[in-house]
Design a protein around this motif. Structure first.
Motif, PDB file in Angstrom:
ATOM      1  N   GLY A 107       0.790  -1.226   0.000  1.00 14.54           N
ATOM      2  CA  GLY A 107       0.000   0.000   0.000  1.00 14.54           C
ATOM      3  C   GLY A 107       0.823   1.278   0.000  1.00 14.54           C
ATOM      4  N   ALA A 108       2.161   1.141   0.087  1.00 14.34           N
ATOM      5  CA  ALA A 108       3.020   2.336   0.191  1.00 14.34           C
ATOM      6  C   ALA A 108       2.996   3.154  -1.098  1.00 14.34           C
ATOM      7  N   TYR A 109       3.061   2.477  -2.238  1.00  7.27           N
ATOM      8  CA  TYR A 109       3.095   3.195  -3.519  1.00  7.27           C
ATOM      9  C   TYR A 109       1.800   3.992  -3.713  1.00  7.27           C
ATOM     10  N   LYS A 110       0.691   3.395  -3.357  1.00  7.04           N
ATOM     11  CA  LYS A 110      -0.598   4.058  -3.498  1.00  7.04           C
ATOM     12  C   LYS A 110      -0.650   5.302  -2.592  1.00  7.04           C
ATOM     13  N   MET A 111      -0.189   5.162  -1.331  1.00  4.52           N
ATOM     14  CA  MET A 111      -0.166   6.307  -0.423  1.00  4.52           C
ATOM     15  C   MET A 111       0.742   7.418  -0.966  1.00  4.52           C
ATOM     16  N   LEU A 112       1.904   7.026  -1.489  1.00  2.55           N
ATOM     17  CA  LEU A 112       2.853   8.003  -2.010  1.00  2.55           C
ATOM     18  C   LEU A 112       2.244   8.794  -3.162  1.00  2.55           C
ATOM     19  N   MET A 113       1.555   8.114  -4.059  1.00  2.00           N
ATOM     20  CA  MET A 113       0.964   8.789  -5.211  1.00  2.00           C
ATOM     21  C   MET A 113      -0.221   9.679  -4.811  1.00  2.00           C
ATOM     22  N   GLU A 114      -0.946   9.259  -3.784  1.00  2.00           N
ATOM     23  CA  GLU A 114      -2.133  10.017  -3.384  1.00  2.00           C
ATOM     24  C   GLU A 114      -1.797  11.176  -2.442  1.00  2.00           C
ATOM     25  N   LYS A 115      -0.865  10.944  -1.519  1.00  2.00           N
ATOM     26  CA  LYS A 115      -0.560  11.955  -0.506  1.00  2.00           C
ATOM     27  C   LYS A 115       0.735  12.728  -0.771  1.00  2.00           C
ATOM     28  N   GLY A 116       1.550  12.206  -1.677  1.00  2.00           N
ATOM     29  CA  GLY A 116       2.839  12.847  -1.936  1.00  2.00           C
ATOM     30  C   GLY A 116       3.932  12.405  -0.990  1.00  2.00           C
ATOM     31  N   CYS A 117       3.584  11.584  -0.011  1.00  2.00           N
ATOM     32  CA  CYS A 117       4.590  11.033   0.895  1.00  2.00           C
ATOM     33  C   CYS A 117       4.071   9.708   1.453  1.00  2.00           C
ATOM     34  N   PHE A 118       5.001   8.892   1.912  1.00  2.00           N
ATOM     35  CA  PHE A 118       4.654   7.629   2.562  1.00  2.00           C
ATOM     36  C   PHE A 118       5.314   7.598   3.935  1.00  2.00           C
ATOM     37  N   TYR A 119       4.567   7.179   4.932  1.00  2.00           N
ATOM     38  CA  TYR A 119       5.132   7.013   6.263  1.00  2.00           C
ATOM     39  C   TYR A 119       4.502   5.779   6.891  1.00  2.00           C
ATOM     40  N   LYS A 120       5.278   5.122   7.752  1.00  2.00           N
ATOM     41  CA  LYS A 120       4.784   3.911   8.410  1.00  2.00           C
ATOM     42  C   LYS A 120       3.950   4.229   9.639  1.00  2.00           C
ATOM     43  N   THR A 121       4.259   5.367  10.273  1.00  2.00           N
ATOM     44  CA  THR A 121       3.498   5.801  11.432  1.00  2.00           C
ATOM     45  C   THR A 121       3.696   7.305  11.614  1.00  2.00           C
ATOM     46  N   ASP A 122       2.704   7.961  12.169  1.00  2.00           N
ATOM     47  CA  ASP A 122       2.874   9.385  12.465  1.00  2.00           C
ATOM     48  C   ASP A 122       3.212   9.598  13.938  1.00  2.00           C
ATOM     49  N   LYS A 123       3.486   8.487  14.634  1.00  2.00           N
ATOM     50  CA  LYS A 123       3.896   8.553  16.040  1.00  2.00           C
ATOM     51  C   LYS A 123       5.427   8.505  16.120  1.00  2.00           C
ATOM     52  N   ILE A 124       6.009   9.346  16.960  1.00  2.00           N
ATOM     53  CA  ILE A 124       7.460   9.363  17.114  1.00  2.00           C
ATOM     54  C   ILE A 124       7.864   8.233  18.066  1.00  2.00           C
ATOM     55  N   PRO A 125       8.744   7.343  17.630  1.00  2.00           N
ATOM     56  CA  PRO A 125       9.106   6.175  18.464  1.00  2.00           C
ATOM     57  C   PRO A 125      10.180   6.513  19.497  1.00  2.00           C
ATOM     58  N   TYR A 126       9.793   7.213  20.557  1.00  2.00           N
ATOM     59  CA  TYR A 126      10.757   7.592  21.597  1.00  2.00           C
ATOM     60  C   TYR A 126      11.267   6.357  22.349  1.00  2.00           C
ATOM     61  N   GLY A 127      12.513   6.434  22.794  1.00  2.00           N
ATOM     62  CA  GLY A 127      13.031   5.487  23.776  1.00  2.00           C
ATOM     63  C   GLY A 127      13.640   4.206  23.252  1.00  2.00           C
ATOM     64  N   LYS A 128      13.805   4.061  21.950  1.00  2.00           N
ATOM     65  CA  LYS A 128      14.355   2.808  21.419  1.00  2.00           C
ATOM     66  C   LYS A 128      15.743   2.513  21.978  1.00  2.00           C
ATOM     67  N   THR A 129      16.589   3.557  22.079  1.00  2.00           N
ATOM     68  CA  THR A 129      17.962   3.331  22.548  1.00  2.00           C
ATOM     69  C   THR A 129      18.056   3.226  24.062  1.00  2.00           C
ATOM     70  N   LEU A 130      16.946   3.459  24.753  1.00  2.00           N
ATOM     71  CA  LEU A 130      16.956   3.431  26.215  1.00  2.00           C
ATOM     72  C   LEU A 130      16.377   2.132  26.767  1.00  2.00           C
ATOM     73  N   LYS A 131      15.960   1.245  25.859  1.00  2.00           N
ATOM     74  CA  LYS A 131      15.403  -0.034  26.299  1.00  2.00           C
ATOM     75  C   LYS A 131      16.510  -0.940  26.829  1.00  2.00           C
ATOM     76  N   GLU A 132      16.138  -1.848  27.715  1.00  2.00           N
ATOM     77  CA  GLU A 132      17.086  -2.785  28.293  1.00  2.00           C
ATOM     78  C   GLU A 132      17.782  -3.573  27.183  1.00  2.00           C
ATOM     79  N   GLY A 133      19.116  -3.599  27.225  1.00  2.00           N
ATOM     80  CA  GLY A 133      19.889  -4.360  26.240  1.00  2.00           C
ATOM     81  C   GLY A 133      20.246  -3.585  24.986  1.00  2.00           C
ATOM     82  N   ALA A 134      19.680  -2.394  24.805  1.00  2.00           N
ATOM     83  CA  ALA A 134      19.985  -1.602  23.614  1.00  2.00           C
ATOM     84  C   ALA A 134      21.410  -1.044  23.708  1.00  2.00           C
ATOM     85  N   ARG A 135      22.090  -0.994  22.563  1.00  2.00           N
ATOM     86  CA  ARG A 135      23.448  -0.462  22.501  1.00  2.00           C
ATOM     87  C   ARG A 135      23.532   0.611  21.421  1.00  2.00           C
ATOM     88  N   LEU A 136      24.223   1.704  21.738  1.00  2.00           N
ATOM     89  CA  LEU A 136      24.500   2.715  20.732  1.00  2.00           C
ATOM     90  C   LEU A 136      25.705   2.288  19.901  1.00  2.00           C
TER      91      LEU A 136
END
Length: 586
Positions: free
Chosen positions: A397-426
């Motif tokens: 469905g990404a191509y269809k969204m891109l053509m209709e909206k001019g952009c494609f995104y998987k989510t409009d929510k900002i994924p805070y905290g990924k690097t702060l999870k237990e076991g995560a390494r920078l």
């Protein structure tokens, strides 16, 4: 390089959700229209916005406080803020203990960097520096010292950026709402080709050990033990170092270079010391430039391949990384008006023509030519829409969204905290936020940001600074008559403080000669209090050499002509605020 040495990545700023924002020399109100620019325009009245710049820009006009900082002293202010936050125990102790490395070293390192010391360096009052530090900590984690999108200004810029990253880290303003966010993107599928590797291909000329690397450093920084003298320590593969690249060509070290293809670059106007760039071009046997206009570099080329403008062509899908990553693309508004092509068609046609030149393949295997034929077969005559569809084929469905909206995104929510999870390494050596770098000392660099007093203006000279204007965000649009009309002056002008103008016998509207050690330019004078008395400025992109740029050909002054060609040897960036100029009435 400075930010990535601390976090393992160049972060983005969550401007939309920040409560306290500091920008130093990043004039977002007059730059490209990016999410940062839009968020600043929408949110600056809801947040405290502090701006540091020797000039009063449109960003300064938006700010709650503007400080006309002495150029090259930004790091002193940041170190003093770190000093206040640590000495008054305003830092996030839990965050520092769990996620950072080297805090005890940092604490000892900044003991002498008091606001009073920083005031003497930067000319920002000590009480204002304390206010900034306390407010930065108070609003954390929704506080940001903006990372910026610019080249280096002075020789300690990488260490300065490290200090900014450290400031954000000690108050816990990392990977949390309103702070600095790890850069993320949306991966796109590519057409996989195994391009042939040739035995005779040499290493890049601006990489590795070079015995003239110290020559690109300003004299005052050469004694700094934390500045490499024989190479660019962390040269970006994607960007390189134009200053070192040009010097290597002129010195024919490590080998001679006789030809060059230029695309999406205009080194004649964008690289300091224009005369030396022209000398480099004259040393070439062949130059081909691909551009949408007859730029200065195109003017000095043997062959110019005209590319269609962005309004006339399709461009492939592009993953635009950021706080909320999206995929964008370009679709033509009109058919090409003249005999121009997209870059895709240019490269396919060139490959096809090279395939017909037997002498070009003397040192190649037949399978090498087969790879290239496969490339031509895959792309020749294939609509860009099909290529974009392939790029997005991993996302239903990404191509269809891109053509209709001019952009494609998987989510409009900002994924805070990924690097702060237990076991995560920078992506740092310790896997943590490195307040004290582990890998820098291994390369002979300082583990912590060491401040060095910037060079001082010789008697009778002024520091020249660069900057943007809302009508012209780079050097490609100055010839556009509508933008010149909106700009209102049709030429650039020398910003000079009234006190300095009086000293030089200059009045508003006079013409002055601006002279450095590498060149001089004649420019109209604009007397204004919106710049420091020790600093002068004029807008980039005027005084051009291409006769086809009819509105700006020899109109106004070129900064590339007078900027001295210094660079720093950690990232390879050109240093755009290390030039001092004489000013005399024309």
């Amino acid at each position: 390089q400075g930010y990535s040495s601390v976090y393992g990545t160049l972060p983005d700023a969550d401007i939309a959700n920040a409560k306290f924002v500091v920008m130093a020399g990043s004039n977002r109100a007059e730059a490209f229209i990016t999410p940062d620019t839009i968020d600043l325009a929408k949110k600056h009245k809801e947040q405290t916005f502090v701006y540091l710049d020797p000039r009063a820009t449109k960003s300064a006009a938006l700010a709650d406080k503007w400080f006309p900082i002495k150029p090259g002293t930004d790091m002193a202010v940041v170190l003093a803020m770190i000093n206040v936050i640590i000495s008054e125990e305003l830092y996030d102790k839990e965050f520092v203990n769990k996620y950072t490395h080297g805090f005890d070293q940092l604490k000892e390192h900044v003991k002498e960097n008091t606001p009073e010391w920083a005031e003497k360096e930067s000319e920002i009052p000590a009480n204002e520096i304390r206010w900034m530090a306390r407010k930065f900590a108070e609003n954390a984690p929704a506080s940001v010292w903006y990372p910026g999108r610019r080249s280096s200004f002075t020789a300690n810029d990488v260490y300065y950026r490290r200090a900014c990253a450290i400031l954000n880290a000690i108050v816990g303003a990392w990977d949390r709402k309103g702070g600095l966010i790890p850069k993320s993107g949306i991966s796109l599928k590519s057409h996989e080709f195994i391009f042939p590797l040739y035995d005779r291909v040499k290493n890049r000329i601006d990489g590795g050990k070079v015995n003239f690397a110290a020559d690109i450093l300003p004299e005052y920084i050469k004694s700094n033990k934390g500045m490499p003298k024989d190479e660019v320590a962390y040269l970006s593969e994607a960007d390189g170092s134009w200053v070192l690249f040009r010097d290597a060509i002129l010195k024919q070290k490590p080998y001679p270079v006789k030809g060059m293809f230029v695309y999406k670059q205009n080194p004649v106007e964008s690289v300091p010391n224009r005369s030396k760039t022209l000398e480099m071009l004259k040393s070439m046997e062949f130059i081909c430039t691909i551009d949408i206009q007859m730029s200065d570099t195109a003017w000095y080329s043997d062959v110019v391949l005209p590319e269609s403008t962005y309004l006339e062509r399709w461009d492939p899908a592009h993953s635009l990384g950021g706080v909320a990553p999206v995929v964008i693309f370009r679709k033509p508004v009109i058919d090409p008006l003249f005999d121009t092509k997209s870059m895709k068609d240019i490269t396919v046609d060139l490959t096809e023509r090279f395939l017909k030149k037997e002498e070009f393949w003397v040192d190649a295997w037949e399978e090498d030519k087969a790879y290239m034929r496969d490339y031509v077969k895959t792309f020749k005559g294939v609509p860009m829409s099909h290529i974009i569809e392939h790029q997005l084929s991993d996302y239903p469905g990404a191509y269809k969204m891109l053509m209709e909206k001019g952009c494609f995104y998987k989510t409009d929510k900002i994924p805070y905290g990924k690097t702060l999870k237990e076991g995560a390494r920078l992506k740092t050596k310790t896997g943590k936020i490195e307040l004290a770098s582990v890998r820098y000392p291994e390369a002979g660099l300082h583990a912590l940001p060491v401040y060095q007093k910037p060079s001082q203006a010789p008697q009778g000279k002024y520091r020249f600074v660069v900057g943007r204007h809302a009508q012209f965000t780079q050097a490609n649009t100055q010839n556009v008559p509508y933008l010149l009309e909106a700009y209102g002056h049709y030429t650039n002008m020398l910003w000079i403080h009234p006190k300095s103008a009086l000293k030089q016998g200059l009045n508003d509207g006079d013409y002055a000669i601006v002279k450095s050690s590498v060149g001089e330019q004649k420019v109209k004078v604009h007397v204004t209090e919106y710049t420091r008395p020790d600093t002068v400025f004029y807008l980039h992109g005027f005084g051009r050499l291409s006769k086809w740029l009819t509105n700006v050909y020899k109109v106004g002054a070129s900064d590339a002509e007078i900027l001295e060609d210094y660079a720093e040897t950690i990232s390879g960036n050109a240093l755009l605020h290390e030039t001092f100029v004489e000013i005399k009435k024309a």
